[in-house]
Design an enzyme around this catalytic site. Sequence first.
Site, short mmCIF file in Angstrom:
data_model
loop_
_atom_site.label_atom_id
_atom_site.label_comp_id
_atom_site.label_asym_id
_atom_site.label_seq_id
_atom_site.Cartn_x
_atom_site.Cartn_y
_atom_site.Cartn_z
N PHE A 127 0.58 -1.35 0.33
CA PHE A 127 -0.19 -0.30 -0.08
C PHE A 127 0.54 1.56 -0.22
O PHE A 127 1.86 1.75 0.99
CB PHE A 127 -1.12 0.27 1.34
CG PHE A 127 -1.97 1.58 1.00
CD1 PHE A 127 -2.99 0.86 0.52
CD2 PHE A 127 -1.18 2.53 1.33
CE1 PHE A 127 -3.28 2.29 0.44
CE2 PHE A 127 -2.14 2.96 1.49
CZ PHE A 127 -3.88 3.57 0.92
N ASP A 214 9.03 2.42 2.46
CA ASP A 214 7.81 3.32 2.58
C ASP A 214 7.58 2.96 3.87
O ASP A 214 7.79 1.99 4.37
CB ASP A 214 6.22 2.48 1.41
CG ASP A 214 5.61 3.51 2.02
OD1 ASP A 214 5.40 4.28 3.39
OD2 ASP A 214 4.62 3.36 1.35
N LYS A 243 2.42 9.83 8.76
CA LYS A 243 2.00 9.60 9.95
C LYS A 243 2.20 9.73 11.03
O LYS A 243 1.99 10.15 11.51
CB LYS A 243 1.79 7.47 10.08
CG LYS A 243 0.54 6.99 8.38
CD LYS A 243 0.28 5.71 8.77
CE LYS A 243 -0.92 5.39 8.04
NZ LYS A 243 -0.59 4.76 6.30
#
Length: 390
Positions: A127, A214, A243
């Site tokens: 993702f 990532d 995040k």
Amino acid sequence: MSHVMNTYARLPVTFSHGKGCRITDTEGKEYLDALSGIAVSTLGHAHPRLVDAIAAQAGRMLHTSNLYCIREQEQLADKLCELSGMQEVFFGNSGAEANEAAIKLARFYGHKKGVELPTIVVMEKAFHGRTMATLSATGNRKTQAGFEPLVSGFVRVPYGDLNAIRAVAEHNKNIVAVMLEIIQGEGGIHLADPVYYRGVRELCDAHDWMMICDEVQCGMGRTGKWFGYQQAGVLPDVATLAKGLASGVAIGACMASGKAAGLFGPGNHGSTFGGNPLASTAALTTIAVMEEEGLLDNAARIGSLIRQLFGEALAGVAGVVDIRGHGLMIGIELDRPCGELVGKALSDGLLINVTSEKIIRLLPPLIFSDDDARELVARTAPLIKDFLAA
Ligand SMILES: *Cc1c(COP(=O)(O)O)cnc(C)c1O
């Protein structure tokens, strides 16, 4: 009928405030937060140091624009490079933007080398975000469906399979990078063997490709080290963050080193908001508090405790496939879809998540205590058992 576009199947609850690892809804009911707004609330809720720093910064200045030098942004870039072993940082506002910058870096690098159609190797179950390029890099057909044509220039391989990357390299001369999560988050808390990450690094070195990690979910201390790749013992050329970086203030970062550093010049990339004084201050303060309160060690220790306690509480329970993770990035895989557990936990005053249908995902704030951990397991394990027994 709500005027908010219907992009989320929202749970019927609204929160009004929080303190530490507890959050309260508009009816006054309290919840234990084991999700951190999906790995965002690093310092929990309303951490006094962060509240003060944000208020003070808002009183001085929120925004100036990247047309000017921004002292807080420079300090944050220095700090991130010190912690990460990287050389330079681009700031955006989200994980998807951080990954867009990484994808553009890889393509730019490829064109500089004379590769006409630069192509990035990406993973199944990955993702990377919801913008067109990051959606195209994401390994989930369901999230892509209906948005074709996708962005070209990606080839997909199974996660954890070095030979699959080698096979692609043999017939595709356009490869310029390999992009992966050290721990796949949305995909279901999937980890590979450390040998795999080192193998990817070696393949990237041998072929002059960029290794892009990532770290949007597994970075910023969540696994017990600042970055997931430090768990794996490798240094990528590009690593992306978002995040948890500013504990709830929107920010994204694309860090570059080695062959990825020094590529972009003025005009190649940009962001209006990226790295503004407010977001940069929030990130700097988050990092300072993490250091002062020893939150990396805490994440490692409490994460082990949670896995151990769940291991004990769920030992021999039919239907529990695996309990895995690193630090406070924890997955409990069941043998059946278990999305309904999220609502049951909510009724019981617990914030947890289910991803990839069958995997209970726990991403508690990094300030989670021993008592929080014991309470979480004592309250969640019976829910899982009842669900599996039904
Ligand atoms: C959440 C996430 C993203 C996307 O971040 P946004 O801020 O929602 O754009 C990208 N990569 C990973 C690994 C993520 O977990």
